[in-house]
Design a protein around this motif. Structure first.
Motif, PDB file in Angstrom:
ATOM      1  N   VAL A   1       0.846  -1.194   0.000  1.00 49.66           N
ATOM      2  CA  VAL A   1       0.000   0.000   0.000  1.00 49.66           C
ATOM      3  C   VAL A   1       0.880   1.242   0.000  1.00 49.66           C
ATOM      4  CG1 VAL A   1      -1.812   1.279   1.187  1.00 49.66           C
ATOM      5  CG2 VAL A   1      -1.828  -1.234   1.232  1.00 49.66           C
ATOM      6  N   CYS A   2       0.793   2.029  -1.054  1.00 46.97           N
ATOM      7  CA  CYS A   2       1.577   3.249  -1.171  1.00 46.97           C
ATOM      8  C   CYS A   2       0.660   4.454  -1.020  1.00 46.97           C
ATOM      9  CB  CYS A   2       2.287   3.312  -2.525  1.00 46.97           C
ATOM     10  SG  CYS A   2       3.574   2.066  -2.731  1.00 46.97           S
ATOM     11  N   VAL A   3       0.856   5.202   0.040  1.00 45.62           N
ATOM     12  CA  VAL A   3       0.070   6.419   0.247  1.00 45.62           C
ATOM     13  C   VAL A   3       0.626   7.498  -0.679  1.00 45.62           C
ATOM     14  CG1 VAL A   3      -0.646   8.167   1.905  1.00 45.62           C
ATOM     15  CG2 VAL A   3      -0.395   5.787   2.640  1.00 45.62           C
ATOM     16  N   VAL A   4      -0.214   8.006  -1.567  1.00 40.01           N
ATOM     17  CA  VAL A   4       0.259   8.930  -2.595  1.00 40.01           C
ATOM     18  C   VAL A   4      -0.557  10.218  -2.600  1.00 40.01           C
ATOM     19  CG1 VAL A   4       1.098   7.090  -4.101  1.00 40.01           C
ATOM     20  CG2 VAL A   4      -1.250   7.904  -4.364  1.00 40.01           C
ATOM     21  N   ASP A   5       0.086  11.250  -3.083  1.00 38.00           N
ATOM     22  CA  ASP A   5      -0.565  12.528  -3.381  1.00 38.00           C
ATOM     23  C   ASP A   5      -0.645  12.606  -4.899  1.00 38.00           C
ATOM     24  OD1 ASP A   5      -1.295  15.112  -3.897  1.00 38.00           O
ATOM     25  OD2 ASP A   5       0.321  16.056  -2.749  1.00 38.00           O
ATOM     26  N   TYR A   6      -1.851  12.511  -5.445  1.00 43.08           N
ATOM     27  CA  TYR A   6      -1.999  12.438  -6.898  1.00 43.08           C
ATOM     28  C   TYR A   6      -1.557  13.717  -7.602  1.00 43.08           C
ATOM     29  CZ  TYR A   6      -4.445   7.993  -6.441  1.00 43.08           C
ATOM     30  OH  TYR A   6      -4.758   6.680  -6.179  1.00 43.08           O
ATOM     31  N   SER A   7      -1.365  14.793  -6.836  1.00 43.82           N
ATOM     32  CA  SER A   7      -0.885  16.030  -7.449  1.00 43.82           C
ATOM     33  C   SER A   7       0.639  16.090  -7.497  1.00 43.82           C
ATOM     34  CB  SER A   7      -1.420  17.243  -6.679  1.00 43.82           C
ATOM     35  OG  SER A   7      -0.885  17.287  -5.362  1.00 43.82           O
ATOM     36  N   ASN A   8       1.297  15.090  -6.901  1.00 43.79           N
ATOM     37  CA  ASN A   8       2.760  15.044  -6.866  1.00 43.79           C
ATOM     38  C   ASN A   8       3.244  14.061  -7.932  1.00 43.79           C
ATOM     39  OD1 ASN A   8       5.498  14.558  -6.274  1.00 43.79           O
ATOM     40  ND2 ASN A   8       5.186  15.000  -4.096  1.00 43.79           N
ATOM     41  N   GLN A   9       3.561  14.580  -9.106  1.00 43.98           N
ATOM     42  CA  GLN A   9       3.909  13.728 -10.235  1.00 43.98           C
ATOM     43  C   GLN A   9       5.183  12.933  -9.976  1.00 43.98           C
ATOM     44  OE1 GLN A   9       1.859  13.282 -12.567  1.00 43.98           O
ATOM     45  NE2 GLN A   9       2.959  12.260 -14.206  1.00 43.98           N
ATOM     46  N   GLY A  10       6.177  13.572  -9.358  1.00 44.47           N
ATOM     47  CA  GLY A  10       7.422  12.869  -9.078  1.00 44.47           C
ATOM     48  C   GLY A  10       7.214  11.685  -8.160  1.00 44.47           C
ATOM     49  N   GLU A  11       6.353  11.839  -7.171  1.00 45.61           N
ATOM     50  CA  GLU A  11       6.043  10.747  -6.247  1.00 45.61           C
ATOM     51  C   GLU A  11       5.366   9.595  -6.964  1.00 45.61           C
ATOM     52  OE1 GLU A  11       2.599  10.796  -3.232  1.00 45.61           O
ATOM     53  OE2 GLU A  11       4.344  11.346  -2.019  1.00 45.61           O
ATOM     54  N   LEU A  12       4.419   9.922  -7.853  1.00 48.54           N
ATOM     55  CA  LEU A  12       3.720   8.879  -8.611  1.00 48.54           C
ATOM     56  C   LEU A  12       4.687   8.113  -9.511  1.00 48.54           C
ATOM     57  CD1 LEU A  12       0.397  10.666  -9.686  1.00 48.54           C
ATOM     58  CD2 LEU A  12       0.644   8.811  -8.037  1.00 48.54           C
ATOM     59  N   VAL A  13       5.581   8.827 -10.172  1.00 46.72           N
ATOM     60  CA  VAL A  13       6.556   8.173 -11.046  1.00 46.72           C
ATOM     61  C   VAL A  13       7.426   7.226 -10.242  1.00 46.72           C
ATOM     62  CG1 VAL A  13       8.577   8.530 -12.521  1.00 46.72           C
ATOM     63  CG2 VAL A  13       6.579  10.023 -12.751  1.00 46.72           C
ATOM     64  N   GLN A  14       7.852   7.655  -9.072  1.00 45.41           N
ATOM     65  CA  GLN A  14       8.693   6.812  -8.227  1.00 45.41           C
ATOM     66  C   GLN A  14       7.963   5.539  -7.818  1.00 45.41           C
ATOM     67  OE1 GLN A  14      10.104   8.780  -4.697  1.00 45.41           O
ATOM     68  NE2 GLN A  14      11.413   7.082  -4.079  1.00 45.41           N
ATOM     69  N   VAL A  15       6.698   5.680  -7.426  1.00 39.56           N
ATOM     70  CA  VAL A  15       5.915   4.525  -6.988  1.00 39.56           C
ATOM     71  C   VAL A  15       5.694   3.543  -8.137  1.00 39.56           C
ATOM     72  CG1 VAL A  15       3.624   3.796  -6.203  1.00 39.56           C
ATOM     73  CG2 VAL A  15       4.776   5.712  -5.076  1.00 39.56           C
ATOM     74  N   LEU A  16       5.503   4.065  -9.355  1.00 32.93           N
ATOM     75  CA  LEU A  16       5.169   3.209 -10.494  1.00 32.93           C
ATOM     76  C   LEU A  16       6.389   2.664 -11.232  1.00 32.93           C
ATOM     77  CD1 LEU A  16       2.105   5.135 -11.990  1.00 32.93           C
ATOM     78  CD2 LEU A  16       2.101   3.086 -10.555  1.00 32.93           C
ATOM     79  N   THR A  17       7.567   3.123 -10.893  1.00 32.71           N
ATOM     80  CA  THR A  17       8.774   2.595 -11.523  1.00 32.71           C
ATOM     81  C   THR A  17       8.933   1.113 -11.163  1.00 32.71           C
ATOM     82  OG1 THR A  17       9.876   4.751 -11.484  1.00 32.71           O
ATOM     83  CG2 THR A  17      11.278   2.799 -11.675  1.00 32.71           C
ATOM     84  N   GLY A  18       9.052   0.283 -12.172  1.00 37.88           N
ATOM     85  CA  GLY A  18       9.159  -1.165 -11.968  1.00 37.88           C
ATOM     86  C   GLY A  18       7.831  -1.889 -12.030  1.00 37.88           C
ATOM     87  N   VAL A  19       6.730  -1.130 -12.147  1.00 40.58           N
ATOM     88  CA  VAL A  19       5.400  -1.738 -12.271  1.00 40.58           C
ATOM     89  C   VAL A  19       5.165  -2.138 -13.723  1.00 40.58           C
ATOM     90  CG1 VAL A  19       2.911  -1.264 -12.167  1.00 40.58           C
ATOM     91  CG2 VAL A  19       4.409  -0.552 -10.283  1.00 40.58           C
ATOM     92  N   HIS A  20       4.607  -3.304 -13.939  1.00 36.79           N
ATOM     93  CA  HIS A  20       4.325  -3.791 -15.295  1.00 36.79           C
ATOM     94  C   HIS A  20       2.965  -3.316 -15.800  1.00 36.79           C
ATOM     95  CE1 HIS A  20       2.845  -6.734 -18.285  1.00 36.79           C
ATOM     96  NE2 HIS A  20       4.121  -6.927 -18.601  1.00 36.79           N
ATOM     97  N   THR A  21       1.928  -3.405 -14.938  1.00 34.38           N
ATOM     98  CA  THR A  21       0.553  -3.129 -15.350  1.00 34.38           C
ATOM     99  C   THR A  21      -0.135  -2.234 -14.316  1.00 34.38           C
ATOM    100  OG1 THR A  21       0.353  -5.271 -16.478  1.00 34.38           O
ATOM    101  CG2 THR A  21      -1.694  -4.157 -15.877  1.00 34.38           C
TER     102      THR A  21
END
Length: 311
Positions: free
Chosen positions: A47-67
């Motif tokens: 579970v990754c708590v994210v701020d959808y307005s923080n693009q850099g944070e989203l990119v970091q969380v999704l790095t290595g994700v396939h789908t």
């Protein structure tokens, strides 16, 4: 096995899909959430708590994700800053291979205001260069059992067209147009099975069962001991007039779309994932309604049958 990230899956249909992914024991699962979910972390979900307005944070969380699969509802994205668009862009930058935007209805947005949020997301994912698909399932079969939380499988109860408790059917048009119904757990099974496909089709349509509303009424009467329902038809002109009332807009716009044939799916995924054997409408009704007679069928005052706000 792939690394799957879900967005908008902390409740409702998305949560049911999340549980099916966990049950499959085949994939690494990340949940994008605005808040911590310890009960899901305990299941092995990242579970990754994210701020959808923080693009850099989203990119970091999704790095290595396939789908990435989005289950965001209209309430989440009909804002000035659409979080689904942010996730699509972050997935592109992070190099995500596949993206499925929030759909799970039908592939046409014409005439249904509530579906307008799907248009920019669909256009954005097509431009992204990421492999994508659009999951379309027709109507949720589960709405035929709004009296039972287990049957609803995460949906809120809503008497759409058919009110099983009152014994009424407020038909779109003359009720003879074919409609696709898919049970939520079957939808989840199709989605999980599609993760094993070598390549996604752009349109991932599925079908549990196809029937007209007239056919469904007959099934209900059969399952419930032959007692007749109260049935009335509605012309497209009448439904257009009713759709002018904000509280009944989506209900009637959706009925108009049904009357025009917009909710009959071509079962792409049924052919690609034959291991999924969906439940039929009659079997679903037998499970939840057998020998439960209709007592004094009666029309309610509200033709939307309890639908009192925009969804």
């Amino acid at each position: 096995m792939v690394h799957v990230a879900l967005a908008g899956a902390s409740s409702g249909f998305g949560l049911t899909l999340l549980h099916h992914l966990v049950k499959s024991k085949k994939h690494t699962i990340t949940l994008l959430s605005r808040s911590a979910k310890p009960e899901l972390s305990a299941l092995g979900v990242n579970v990754c708590v994210v701020d959808y307005s923080n693009q850099g944070e989203l990119v970091q969380v999704l790095t290595g994700v396939h789908t990435v699969i989005s289950c965001m509802g209209a309430g989440a994205v009909l804002t000035e800053s659409d979080p689904q668009l942010a996730v699509i862009e972050a997935a592109r930058v992070a190099g995500v291979k596949r993206f499925a935007p929030s759909e799970f209805a039908h592939g046409s947005y014409e005439g249904v205001d509530l579906y307008r949020f799907k248009i920019p997301a669909w256009e954005a994912v097509q431009r992204s260069g990421t492999e994508y698909t659009r999951y379309s399932c027709g109507l949720f079969m589960n709405l035929l059992a709004p009296h039972n939380d287990e049957a609803l499988a995460g949906l809120r109860p809503w008497n759409f067209v058919i009110n099983m408790t009152a014994g009424t059917a407020d038909l779109p048009g003359d009720g003879t147009t074919k409609v696709t119904y898919t049970e939520i757990n079957d939808i989840c099974r199709f989605v999980v099975a599609s993760l094993d496909l070598e390549k996604w089709p752009a349109e991932s349509m599925m079908s549990g069962d196809d029937a007209s509303y007239i056919d469904v009424v007959k099934m209900i009467e059969k399952v419930r001991g032959g007692e007749k329902m109260l049935v009335r038809t509605n012309t497209i002109e009448d439904m257009e007039k009713m759709a002018e009332v904000p509280q009944k807009r989506f209900y009637n716009q959706a009925r108009i779309c049904i009357a025009k044939g917009g909710f009959e799916m071509k079962p792409t995924l049924n052919q690609l994932c034959p291991e999924v054997r969906p439940v039929s409408i009659e079997d679903f009704l037998r499970k939840w309604w057998v020998n439960k007679p209709i007592e004094n069928p009666t029309w309610g005052e509200d033709k939307s049958f309890g639908f009192t706000k925009e969804e």
